[in-house]
Design a protein around this motif. Structure first.
Motif, short mmCIF file in Angstrom:
data_model
loop_
_atom_site.label_atom_id
_atom_site.label_comp_id
_atom_site.label_asym_id
_atom_site.label_seq_id
_atom_site.Cartn_x
_atom_site.Cartn_y
_atom_site.Cartn_z
N ARG A 100 0.82 -1.21 0.00
CA ARG A 100 0.00 0.00 0.00
C ARG A 100 0.86 1.27 0.00
NH1 ARG A 100 -4.24 0.07 4.64
NH2 ARG A 100 -5.12 -1.54 3.29
N PHE A 101 1.97 1.23 0.73
CA PHE A 101 2.79 2.43 0.89
C PHE A 101 4.13 2.35 0.18
CE2 PHE A 101 -0.16 2.40 4.47
CZ PHE A 101 -0.67 3.69 4.40
N GLU A 102 4.24 1.48 -0.81
CA GLU A 102 5.53 1.30 -1.48
C GLU A 102 6.00 2.55 -2.22
OE1 GLU A 102 5.26 -1.98 -4.17
OE2 GLU A 102 3.52 -1.16 -5.21
N ALA A 103 5.10 3.38 -2.68
CA ALA A 103 5.48 4.58 -3.41
C ALA A 103 5.73 5.77 -2.47
CB ALA A 103 4.40 4.95 -4.43
#
Length: 107
Positions: A100-103
């Motif tokens: 979900r927060f990879e970017a």
């Protein structure tokens, strides 16, 4: 955690506490969550009832840990009902958040 989960299933199983379905188990989990909330409140800000004695911090901490343990036990039983472990759930949670927060840049 695996040892704890095995112990929970044995201990609760011997008392027929694992027989309850998932809806009953969720009710137990919610009850224990309320007890944890009360233990946290008591630990952090105290109780304001005149009929309750003030407890020393080590006793409050032990009660808080016990309530967390009650929640862990209920989660272990619930996970078992669906055929996975708490470790499996932890890994799925990590994977979900990392994806979900990879970017998102990390500070």
């Amino acid at each position: 955690m695996k040892h704890f989960e095995e112990w929970v299933m044995q201990f609760y199983g011997q008392r027929n506490w694992t027989q309850y379905g998932v809806f009953e188990r969720m009710g137990f989990l919610m009850e224990e969550t309320g007890e944890l909330a009360q233990a946290v409140r008591t630990y952090e800000i105290g109780r304001d009832r005149p009929d309750e004695a003030v407890k020393p911090e080590p006793v409050l901490k032990e009660e808080l840990m016990g309530e967390l343990g009650d929640i862990l036990a209920n989660l272990a039983i619930l996970a078992d009902k669906y055929g996975f472990t708490l470790e499996d759930a932890a890994k799925a949670h990590q994977h979900k958040l990392l994806k979900r927060f990879e970017a998102e840049p990390v500070n």
